[in-house]
Design a protein around this motif. Structure first.
Motif, PDB file in Angstrom:
ATOM      1  N   LEU A   5       0.740  -0.983  -0.012  1.00 33.44           N
ATOM      2  CA  LEU A   5      -0.105   0.015   0.015  1.00 33.44           C
ATOM      3  C   LEU A   5       0.941   1.232   0.119  1.00 33.44           C
ATOM      4  N   PHE A   6       2.079   1.069   0.588  1.00 36.61           N
ATOM      5  CA  PHE A   6       3.037   2.354   0.583  1.00 36.61           C
ATOM      6  C   PHE A   6       3.437   2.816  -0.573  1.00 36.61           C
ATOM      7  N   LEU A   7       3.639   1.768  -1.634  1.00 33.74           N
ATOM      8  CA  LEU A   7       4.413   1.934  -3.086  1.00 33.74           C
ATOM      9  C   LEU A   7       3.696   1.885  -3.893  1.00 33.74           C
ATOM     10  N   TRP A   8       2.593   1.074  -4.046  1.00 30.84           N
ATOM     11  CA  TRP A   8       1.741   1.027  -5.264  1.00 30.84           C
ATOM     12  C   TRP A   8       0.550   1.843  -5.396  1.00 30.84           C
ATOM     13  N   GLN A   9       0.283   2.020  -6.477  1.00 30.09           N
ATOM     14  CA  GLN A   9      -1.073   3.137  -6.475  1.00 30.09           C
ATOM     15  C   GLN A   9      -2.543   2.309  -6.833  1.00 30.09           C
ATOM     16  N   ASP A  10      -2.136   0.958  -7.102  1.00 33.48           N
ATOM     17  CA  ASP A  10      -3.332   0.054  -6.838  1.00 33.48           C
ATOM     18  C   ASP A  10      -3.417  -0.586  -5.348  1.00 33.48           C
ATOM     19  N   LYS A  11      -4.633   0.026  -4.914  1.00 33.38           N
ATOM     20  CA  LYS A  11      -4.542  -0.332  -3.435  1.00 33.38           C
ATOM     21  C   LYS A  11      -5.872  -1.337  -3.181  1.00 33.38           C
ATOM     22  N   THR A  12      -6.374  -1.821  -4.336  1.00 37.48           N
ATOM     23  CA  THR A  12      -7.509  -2.868  -4.151  1.00 37.48           C
ATOM     24  C   THR A  12      -7.254  -4.237  -3.394  1.00 37.48           C
ATOM     25  N   ILE A  13      -8.275  -4.821  -2.927  1.00 45.90           N
ATOM     26  CA  ILE A  13      -7.890  -5.917  -2.459  1.00 45.90           C
ATOM     27  C   ILE A  13      -9.304  -6.714  -3.019  1.00 45.90           C
ATOM     28  N   SER A  14      -9.305  -7.752  -3.282  1.00 47.03           N
ATOM     29  CA  SER A  14     -10.509  -8.669  -3.774  1.00 47.03           C
ATOM     30  C   SER A  14     -11.375  -9.261  -2.525  1.00 47.03           C
ATOM     31  N   PHE A  15     -12.759  -8.959  -2.681  1.00 44.17           N
ATOM     32  CA  PHE A  15     -13.469  -9.519  -1.722  1.00 44.17           C
ATOM     33  C   PHE A  15     -13.127 -10.790  -0.892  1.00 44.17           C
ATOM     34  N   SER A  16     -12.881 -11.649  -1.601  1.00 45.49           N
ATOM     35  CA  SER A  16     -12.409 -12.972  -0.846  1.00 45.49           C
ATOM     36  C   SER A  16     -11.177 -12.930  -0.192  1.00 45.49           C
ATOM     37  N   ASP A  17     -10.150 -12.157  -0.825  1.00 45.41           N
ATOM     38  CA  ASP A  17      -8.975 -11.770   0.100  1.00 45.41           C
ATOM     39  C   ASP A  17      -9.263 -10.949   1.265  1.00 45.41           C
ATOM     40  N   CYS A  18      -9.904 -10.070   1.300  1.00 48.25           N
ATOM     41  CA  CYS A  18     -10.268  -9.136   2.291  1.00 48.25           C
ATOM     42  C   CYS A  18     -11.176 -10.023   3.622  1.00 48.25           C
ATOM     43  N   MET A  19     -11.930 -10.814   3.118  1.00 46.85           N
ATOM     44  CA  MET A  19     -12.457 -11.772   4.257  1.00 46.85           C
ATOM     45  C   MET A  19     -11.384 -12.952   4.740  1.00 46.85           C
ATOM     46  N   ALA A  20     -10.585 -13.196   4.004  1.00 46.41           N
ATOM     47  CA  ALA A  20      -9.625 -14.344   4.199  1.00 46.41           C
ATOM     48  C   ALA A  20      -8.657 -13.483   5.281  1.00 46.41           C
ATOM     49  N   GLN A  21      -8.230 -12.466   5.068  1.00 49.98           N
ATOM     50  CA  GLN A  21      -7.237 -11.509   5.812  1.00 49.98           C
ATOM     51  C   GLN A  21      -7.776 -11.235   7.287  1.00 49.98           C
ATOM     52  N   MET A  22      -9.202 -11.041   7.073  1.00 54.79           N
ATOM     53  CA  MET A  22      -9.884 -10.516   8.595  1.00 54.79           C
ATOM     54  C   MET A  22      -9.997 -12.019   9.266  1.00 54.79           C
ATOM     55  N   PHE A  23     -10.302 -12.981   8.792  1.00 59.35           N
ATOM     56  CA  PHE A  23     -10.361 -14.071   9.468  1.00 59.35           C
ATOM     57  C   PHE A  23      -9.188 -14.502   9.914  1.00 59.35           C
ATOM     58  N   PHE A  24      -8.023 -14.614   9.317  1.00 65.09           N
ATOM     59  CA  PHE A  24      -6.583 -15.131   9.779  1.00 65.09           C
ATOM     60  C   PHE A  24      -6.047 -13.921  10.831  1.00 65.09           C
ATOM     61  N   ILE A  25      -6.413 -12.644  10.761  1.00 60.57           N
ATOM     62  CA  ILE A  25      -5.940 -11.740  11.699  1.00 60.57           C
ATOM     63  C   ILE A  25      -6.617 -12.110  13.101  1.00 60.57           C
TER      64      ILE A  25
END
Length: 315
Positions: free
Chosen positions: A84-104
């Motif tokens: 996020l600090f370096l790339w302009q594209d800051k998108t995250i797919s719906f499934s990746d977002c939910m997976a990250q939330m779960f694993f956190i």
């Protein structure tokens, strides 16, 4: 906003920690260094404990598991944050977002239980030393570690399922550097009362109860330490407890503040999240392991350095 069938959000935009371009490079370098130290430190601990049979005791078994938890916790959040600090594209797919939330929540919940487990281990060792080997035998230690992971999984499931079931039809910008139940609930198109109540009851009560158990354990430990006749031994024990409590406060303090309230975002939330997702995994190897004399000697021995070698060189 990415949509499917005209209404359903298929990806989110993570706004990151700061939008100031001048701060992006600074925080990228800072977080990269912190992450590399976390990875190297925890891997070194894991290898050292595995390679030294004299460290195959309950305390070091728990320490090795804590290192694995910290390594996993940092890896779930920091690499995405660096992008996020370096790339302009800051998108995250719906499934990746939910997976990250779960694993956190899975790994974070496991860490909560693991810190309590380590405090219990020290309580038994200090307050009941004669019964320590009987109480903390190998099968018991294994089952206790399994319990920490099972507890984390149950916590993450209870935290994630209500959020995953919410409808998201826009907007899709998450004002954070990772996906979390709090921030996602604010983007839902329907009532989030059930999700928020589960969030507070689950994460909030987990953090408060684990923190309370830890404090009680350390109160018993400190009361036993006060009975030590040796001033040097008492001072060393107090120093260790103070360091442990500092890490516990840095981890549980932000969690209690963030999750024991409804889904309302404050400016300090992202900064507080840095403490329990990035700073504590960095500090744990130093506080719990590298301050341990036996552990340091084992690491030096792996590098071909012995205490006698250090004495010859005046260290």
């Amino acid at each position: 906003m990415a949509v499917s069938n005209g209404t359903k959000v298929t990806e989110f935009v993570l706004l990151g920690l700061y939008s100031n371009p001048e701060l992006q490079i600074f925080f990228f370098l800072l977080f990269l260094v912190m992450y590399l130290i976390t990875v190297v430190g925890n891997l070194l601990i894991l290898v050292t404990i595995y390679a030294n049979p004299q460290l195959h005791t309950p305390m070091y078994f728990f320490l090795s598991n804590l290192s694995f938890v910290d390594l996993s916790f940092s890896t779930v959040t920091v690499p995405r944050c660096l992008v996020l600090f370096l790339w302009q594209d800051k998108t995250i797919s719906f499934s990746d977002c939910m997976a990250q939330m779960f694993f956190i929540h899975f790994i974070g919940g496991s860490e909560c239980f693991h810190l309590v487990l380590m405090a219990y281990d020290r309580y038994v060792a200090i307050c009941h030393p004669l019964r320590y080997t009987t109480i903390m035998n190998r099968p018991v230690c294994f089952l206790l570690v399994v319990f920490t992971w099972a507890g984390g999984f149950i916590h993450a499931s209870a935290q994630s399922i209500p959020v995953i079931q919410l409808p998201f039809c826009g907007p899709n910008e998450i004002d954070h550097f990772f996906c979390d139940a709090h921030t996602l609930a604010l983007l839902a198109c329907s009532s989030t009362v059930i999700s928020e109540n589960v969030d507070m009851a689950n994460s909030g009560i987990l953090a408060v109860s684990c923190f309370s158990v830890l404090l009680v354990s350390y109160i018993y430990i400190i009361s036993t330490i006060l009975k030590i006749r040796s001033d040097e031994g008492r001072q060393k024990a107090f120093s260790t407890c103070a360091a442990h409590l500092m890490v516990v406060i840095l981890f549980f303090g932000p969690c209690v503040f963030l999750y024991m309230r409804p889904s309302v975002i404050f400016a300090a939330d992202k900064l507080l999240s840095v403490f329990y997702t990035i700073v504590t995994p960095l500090l744990n190897p130093c506080i719990y392991t590298l301050r341990n004399e036996k552990m340091r000697h084992a690491m030096l021995k792996m590098g071909g350095i012995t205490p006698s070698t250090l004495e010859k060189h005046g260290h």
